[in-house]
Design an enzyme around this catalytic site. Sequence first.
Site, PDB file in Angstrom:
ATOM      1  N   CYS A  89       0.840  -1.204   0.000  1.00  0.00           N
ATOM      2  CA  CYS A  89       0.000   0.000   0.000  1.00  0.00           C
ATOM      3  C   CYS A  89       0.875   1.254   0.000  1.00  0.00           C
ATOM      4  O   CYS A  89       1.526   1.551  -0.983  1.00  0.00           O
ATOM      5  CB  CYS A  89      -0.971  -0.048   1.182  1.00  0.00           C
ATOM      6  SG  CYS A  89      -2.350   1.088   1.028  1.00  0.00           S
ATOM      7  N   HIS A 113      -3.376  -5.871   1.092  1.00  0.00           N
ATOM      8  CA  HIS A 113      -2.697  -6.039   2.376  1.00  0.00           C
ATOM      9  C   HIS A 113      -2.607  -7.502   2.807  1.00  0.00           C
ATOM     10  O   HIS A 113      -3.477  -7.980   3.543  1.00  0.00           O
ATOM     11  CB  HIS A 113      -3.444  -5.251   3.451  1.00  0.00           C
ATOM     12  CG  HIS A 113      -3.303  -3.776   3.308  1.00  0.00           C
ATOM     13  ND1 HIS A 113      -2.410  -3.037   4.046  1.00  0.00           N
ATOM     14  CD2 HIS A 113      -3.931  -2.898   2.489  1.00  0.00           C
ATOM     15  CE1 HIS A 113      -2.502  -1.758   3.700  1.00  0.00           C
ATOM     16  NE2 HIS A 113      -3.420  -1.648   2.758  1.00  0.00           N
ATOM     17  N   GLU A 157      -0.763  -8.689   5.007  1.00  0.00           N
ATOM     18  CA  GLU A 157      -0.561  -8.769   6.465  1.00  0.00           C
ATOM     19  C   GLU A 157      -1.885  -8.762   7.221  1.00  0.00           C
ATOM     20  O   GLU A 157      -1.921  -9.065   8.424  1.00  0.00           O
ATOM     21  CB  GLU A 157       0.351  -7.629   6.940  1.00  0.00           C
ATOM     22  CG  GLU A 157      -0.310  -6.277   7.154  1.00  0.00           C
ATOM     23  CD  GLU A 157      -0.591  -5.506   5.860  1.00  0.00           C
ATOM     24  OE1 GLU A 157      -0.574  -6.109   4.771  1.00  0.00           O
ATOM     25  OE2 GLU A 157      -0.864  -4.286   5.949  1.00  0.00           O
TER      26      GLU A 157
END
Lengths: 761, 236
Positions: free
Chosen positions: B93, B202, B204
Amino acid sequence: MIDSVKTAETTPGLEQPFADLGLKPDEYTRIHEILGRRPTSCELAMYSVMWSEHCSYKSSKVHLRQFARLAEQIDQRRGEKAPGAAGAVMVGMGENAGVVDIGDGYAVTFKVESHNHPSYVEPYQGAATGIGGIVRDILTMGARPVAVMDPLRFGPLEAEDTRRVLPGIVAGIGGYGNCLGLPNIGGEVVFDPTYLGNPLVNALCVGVMRHEDIKLAKASGPGNQVILFGARTGGDGIGGVSVLASETFDADGPSKRPSVQVGDPFAEKVLIECCLEIFAADLVVGIQDLGGAGLSCATTELASAGAGGMHVVLDRVPLRDSTLAPEEILMSESQERMCAIVEPRHVDAFMALCGKWDVEAVVIGEVNDSGRLTVEWRGEIVVDVPPRTVAHEGPVYERPYARPADQDALQADGTSGLLRPNTPAELSTTILRMAGAPNLCDKSWITSQYDRYVLGNTVLAMPDDAGIVRIDEATGLGVAISTDCNGRFARLDPYAGAQLALAEAYRNVAAKGARPLAVTDCLNFGSPEDTGVMWQFAEAVRGLADGCLALGVPVTGGNVSFYNQTGETAILPTPVVGVLGVMPDVRARVPMAFATDGDAILLLGETREELDGSEWAHVVHGHLGGTPPMVDLESERSLASMLVEGAEQGVFASAHDLSEGGLAQGLVECCLRGGLGARVELPSGLEPFVALFSESAARAIVTVAAPHRYAVEAFAEMHGVTVTEIGYVGGSTLRINADIEIPLADLRAAHTATLPAAMES
Amino acid sequence: MHSSAARSARVGVVTFPGSLDDGDAARAVRIAGGEPVRLWHRDKDLHGVDAVVLPGGFSYGDYLRCGAIARFSPVMGSIIAGAGRGLPVLGICNGFQVLCESHLLPGALIRNDHRHFVCRDQWLRVENVDTSWTQDLRMGQEILVPVKNGEGGYIADPETLEWLETLGRIVFRYINGNPNGSRDDIAGIRNEAGNVVGMMPHPEHAVEELTGPSVDGLVVFTSVLGGLLAPSMVTA
């Protein structure tokens, strides 16, 4: 020329613009009496903002005292003080936010606050700084903010002004909250004509800390340094609390833009990290954020709660605009500023941490025991006041209140005469229409503009019944929060309406498997100078206090927002209630989505014919009248106990509270969320329409896999909850009885089309 | 060889002022079996890490242009140099924006075409597995990870887009709907060597069943750890 204390003494007859600053003549006279002279212009500025309705709670204080006693009464009922037990209130009302013990040495602080008027005047900045303000309140308690929520109210979806304020408010909440790295885990979006011209933007923040990290807003220890840190002070938001938040809008609309603050979320993000490192190093003895009433509020509140005296050198305040007058510096509501009280030996370490985060910090004064707050500007004393008189001893009004004359007529005008859908085709059409109605439709056009993932602890978020965040990765300890209010019910009966709001939030939290612990409230009402509005307020507070006592959940803090009206028309009384619950292990959470084909669908609780004030009456007939659904807090308590214990034992595959739109809407939401249909047989003994659309409280639907059926029956019997099996999960349609069948694709289309169509046309 | 494997790989996670997903990236590294090492933007020293993640957020408030200021931070000087020597670098990002501003990757990220911030669960197709961060994924595999951005529309001039395509530099592509108007549905790209990957979604946030829409993102982190612990890499 500087209007110093000396000047004030020598020019007693000077005419002062107290009325323009929002002070009443008798309030101005009282300031004279307190000071024994006329106030200086700086003192007048401070009193005007601090004695505003927004800061002083002068109209609500006498009623809110009922909340202050709650924690003690609840402890007494439990028969123990229970220190250290989860649920104990560690910091009660009056501080920036209440603090609740959730066990394992963790404490949680949470509060909901309004930013209504600024958000109407300037939707983006108004909503953004609403988030900023509540986040700083939570931070000030010593906590790391971990999530936000935002209950919102707008005028009719199709109204032109809604298209101005809604996108701006949503973008502001997202723009600020997303940049702070706080997940937005829930809230509400409600449309009603009374909010046109007065939208409600409430913002809730929850934070977490260890017990020993709690910080209070007090300036103790003479000789300690007063440090202002964060953003520079500018000319924005001057008089925000007095001129903007404490007055009714004129019908000719907003013209008070300079009173709205302008936010910089990046400045707040670094301020948060900086503060948390300062707290971790134990460098402050007291801390206060600068929100409404800015420096006036922070200095007087800190001094008043602490050693009682403080001297401030206003020339040291870092300014964005060097032409600001001292009065403006004292009143400015520039965002992203904090004020800390620091022992002299810790000042260097404090400054070093501010330097690490590039946060500007300046010693602006010193704590003393003079009992006076003195402020110096260009070498002259411009303020010399007893701080308690500014911060804590403002005016208190016993506003007259009276049940409005039309209340009887309103309650007599029930829904029994309204034309009801009867045939399967009519019922089918009504289900679809309701699924797409503005208050019931899919809100992802709004919620997808908020980051719900950041911090990696979001276990549930909207549109689920409650938001859940994990607090401890090792144990799974977490909290659930829901905010609710049905303003139509509160209009029909404010006492019952406030209790229904409480009951719904309480039920939502319990439905996810969390044990409800504490309450925060944002009481949004019209003008307190209207006796009918004041009656609504008094009744709602009484109802909420009684309800909290019955459910054993204390109010730990909140906010009152009056003057929510344009001209003569007040908003629906809107006592938004937030309930916080605790889960020892968030892995036990119960989502709302139907999970597995074949699971039995059980309706918990009793359905009565209760359609007054319902979403159906609103959507189909534009009708509001009658009496709201019965409040039965004993049943709410039993239902919640059953839901929480069942969740802990893992017997529910899904659970969903029933509220607006009744069973029909509940089924639609569970089906669409899980992408699974349902086969439903409505209970006999009730007209199908009533079974589907009644909004009786204390109800939920759960789904249960076959092996857990017996356990659920046992829990229900133990808690005295009525269980009715109404069908099972499966298929790609919602089928009700033999003759209603709606494809999920049609329901989804109806449910999801409304907001995008209104906002993007 | 055994002693090498016993040492878990150290993955640096950079914190700029305004970084938001740094804690999440560190958690993902930990869950994947690595040792997260927090790196501070003002510190040139990479503390001997084996790989680096530039996390999501709004570094330096995204003033001027997303990632434009972060690119000049002391830590980035060391990361740019390291990337040139083969240090695996993942930009997520805002991190992707920083990589583009740093010219470690071509192109730029612009305001979403619908002009709103968007947060949603997004399906991606894996388009390239010859990178440090995707080697344990399968070509054509479809994964579900959150996307959340206001300025996530990937853009580059037509020639660049063409060679990204022909040289196989596109690592992830959006499927079942493009969330931000990215050209050619590009969700992530790589550099020539394959050690630097930038992606808008994302991974994560998709490492735990409890908090993510899937655990598909975990493979991105196990991929780099697996590569770091392979004998050839350890002895290199």
